[in-house]
Design an enzyme around this catalytic site. Structure first.
Site, PDB file in Angstrom:
ATOM      1  N   PRO A 351      12.371  98.469   8.553  1.00 57.05           N
ATOM      2  CA  PRO A 351      12.325  97.011   8.300  1.00 57.05           C
ATOM      3  C   PRO A 351      12.057  96.260   9.600  1.00 57.05           C
ATOM      4  CG  PRO A 351      14.600  97.788   8.266  1.00 57.05           C
ATOM      5  CD  PRO A 351      13.742  99.004   8.444  1.00 57.05           C
ATOM      6  N   ASP A 529      14.003  97.129  14.777  1.00 57.53           N
ATOM      7  CA  ASP A 529      14.449  97.740  13.527  1.00 57.53           C
ATOM      8  C   ASP A 529      15.725  97.031  13.073  1.00 57.53           C
ATOM      9  OD1 ASP A 529      15.473  99.372  11.517  1.00 57.53           O
ATOM     10  OD2 ASP A 529      14.862 101.230  12.493  1.00 57.53           O
ATOM     11  N   HIS A 530      15.628  96.313  11.933  1.00 54.40           N
ATOM     12  CA  HIS A 530      16.754  95.505  11.482  1.00 54.40           C
ATOM     13  C   HIS A 530      17.925  96.341  10.971  1.00 54.40           C
ATOM     14  CE1 HIS A 530      18.737  91.870  10.723  1.00 54.40           C
ATOM     15  NE2 HIS A 530      17.770  91.170  10.164  1.00 54.40           N
ATOM     16  N   ARG A 531      17.726  97.650  10.794  1.00 54.74           N
ATOM     17  CA  ARG A 531      18.840  98.517  10.405  1.00 54.74           C
ATOM     18  C   ARG A 531      19.791  98.746  11.573  1.00 54.74           C
ATOM     19  NH1 ARG A 531      15.546 103.662   8.516  1.00 54.74           N
ATOM     20  NH2 ARG A 531      14.597 103.130  10.522  1.00 54.74           N
TER      21      ARG A 531
END
Length: 557
Positions: A351, A529-531
């Site tokens: 993401p 990376d939004h994780r």
């Protein structure tokens, strides 16, 4: 025939480890390095391989016994051995070459020339050589990769059957090779040469009259009978534990790039046998099965070939372009084929979020120009990218979650925080984009980084970058400064969690509180990376990175 004592080799500074499993019984015929017993300490378990091949005559240990280095495991009836006092190799010992013809008497006992052939890689008449990893004069290890070959389904590296010095290469890029093709002539020394000289003559090479040893294929390439069933392949059902395989099988898997988690063993208790490994390699090369990595790349390949792109989406449109006008079809370069699949996977799985900012590099650019003038005789040209690499290291130290990677799936997923700083930089080549890596950038100065970047960029343009030159990156910088543009969204280079994109700097009017001043501004585009990373951390990283470029003295604080 002679009885040989097989003993526990050097297993490190471990004493009194318990035997928890017997893997053979009296009367069994065993191979060199086949696992005999499993031992377990309070830290880990490991399998003990045999130092000889032959028939088990007597087992000297039982489940529950405690053993140490030198403990007698069993008596083996071995063919062609010198007796019970034959030396026992350690766990790291490489298997002796298989069935090679005798060298002519003129060759010295401590040195021999050995022919290295392409082993059995499946039923392929010819596969293309797409990479050559060694050159004449190189010293190579047993099972070190020599070349990469590629079929229309997959690529794989071919290991050497011997350790020694490469005297002559018999293949080059673009050549077609098959099982039995001659790859190289290697000079082996010491015990390896003696073993080669003493080995029995192979029937297939009995007519050879020269003084070169015709080496049999190395252990990972023994031919499977055509009637043997291929092992099951279940990449969608990870076991969550280490695969059940001997040390020699694990070594072969590493050399061939086989994910053991995806190979189903057919031996006792699911043990992965040599035939399982060979069958898996043949299946992948033939396209009968896919590894997880290939499955990840499958949607892109399907789209490119006119198939369905992703589940639930419409098929890729099929168009007769020629009816609209003249066209030309051109093959994609190998780099673009590989990077395209990787980029597609990364864009779909990660993401992405991208923050844009600007860095005032007016003073830093003036300093860079002055530095190059003062050090013109050195021949090293300092680039702005070298300063950005040092700034990236400082930012990664301040925000360690950016120097990380995700590992595992679902509830078992963990964040791996790295304590090293290897910075990749995107290099444009005639064949496509590659990412060489500056290793340990935290330990190198601006001049050293600039020189190494120049060398790696040249190797990239010449198509000579090796896998090691592009491995181990923590963070990547993609610079379009020499081309133009304003902002863009760089795609994260998995398994990294962030990438910095920079475009061409330009003079802009900047308000200093009293008046507009001309300042050299560098556009920054940070994808993350939004994780792993949240928006606040990303904004702070970008601001800190820009502040280092605006005043490079901050880097020593």
């Amino acid at each position: 025939m002679a009885l040989v004592e097989v003993k526990v080799p050097d297993i490190g500074d471990v004493k009194d480890v318990a035997v928890i499993e017997l893997l053979v019984k009296v009367g069994d015929s065993i191979k060199l390095e086949q696992s005999l017993i499993t031992v377990e300490s309070d830290k880990a378990s490991m399998e003990i391989p045999s130092s000889h091949a032959g028939v088990v005559k007597e087992i000297k240990v039982a489940v529950g016994d405690k053993v140490n280095e030198g403990s007698l495991v069993l008596l083996l009836e071995a063919e062609g051995t010198a007796g019970a006092d034959a030396p026992v190799p350690t766990l790291a010992a490489a298997p002796a070459p298989v069935a090679a013809p005798v060298v002519a008497a003129a060759a010295p006992a401590t040195s021999a020339l050995v022919e290295v052939f392409v082993p059995d890689i499946g039923d392929f008449e010819s596969v293309a050589v797409i990479e050559v990893f060694v050159k004449p004069g190189d010293t190579i290890k047993l099972e070190q990769s020599l070349i990469t070959v590629e079929s229309d389904k997959a690529s794989m590296e071919i290991p050497s059957s011997h350790a020694g010095v490469v005297k002559e290469l018999k293949v080059k890029l673009g050549d077609k090779v098959a099982k039995g093709s001659l790859l190289a002539i290697v000079e082996v020394q010491g015990a390896a040469a003696v073993a080669a000289v003493a080995a029995p003559v192979a029937a297939a090479a009995a007519s050879s009259a020269n003084t070169v040893v015709a080496a049999a294929p190395a252990a990972p390439v023994e031919r499977i009978a055509p009637t043997a069933a291929l092992p099951a392949h279940e990449p969608s059902t990870p076991t969550g534990r280490l695969p059940h395989a001997s040390p020699s099988i694990r070594r072969q898997a590493r050399e061939l790039g086989v994910p053991l988690d995806e190979v189903k063993g057919t031996g006792p208790k699911g043990r992965i046998q040599e035939s399982d490994l060979q069958g898996f390699v043949k299946s992948v090369m033939a396209g009968a099965v896919q590894t997880l990595a290939q499955k990840a790349a499958a949607p892109a390949a399907a789209a490119a070939s006119g198939g369905a792109a992703l589940p639930g989406l419409l098929p890729w449109p099929k168009v007769d372009f020629e009816k609209f006008g003249a066209i030309e079809r051109k093959e994609l370069s190998r780099i673009k084929k590989i990077s395209g699949a990787n980029l597609h996977r990364n864009w779909v799985v990660i993401p992405h979020v991208t923050n844009h900012d600007d860095a005032d590099i007016t003073e830093l650019e003036a300093f860079r120009v002055q530095t190059n003038k003062e050090n013109e005789k050195s021949g090293i040209k300092v680039t702005m990218l070298a300063f950005m690499i040092k700034a990236a290291v400082a930012a990664l130290k301040k925000f360690p979650e950016f120097n990380a990677s995700l590992e595992g799936e679902g509830d078992t997923q963990k964040l791996v925080l790295k304590k090293y700083f290897h910075i990749g930089f995107a290099a444009d080549t005639p064949n496509g984009l590659v990412v060489p890596v500056i290793k340990d950038a935290d330990k190198k100065g601006i001049f050293e980084i600039s020189q190494e970047m120049g060398e790696l960029a040249k190797k990239a343009r010449d198509g000579k970058l090796g896998p090691a030159d592009m491995a181990g990156g923590c963070f990547t910088i993609s610079s379009l400064g020499g081309i133009g543009g304003r902002y863009f969204t760089p795609i994260i280079n998995a398994p990294e969690v962030a990438i910095m994109g920079v475009c061409k700097s330009q003079i802009e009017p900047v308000w200093d509180g009293k008046a507009f001043q001309p300042r050299l501004m560098l556009p920054l585009s940070l994808s993350w990376d939004h994780r792993v990373i949240d928006g606040a951390a990303a904004a702070r990283f970008n601001v800190y990175f820009a502040s280092l470029l605006a005043d490079f003295r901050r880097i020593v604080l």
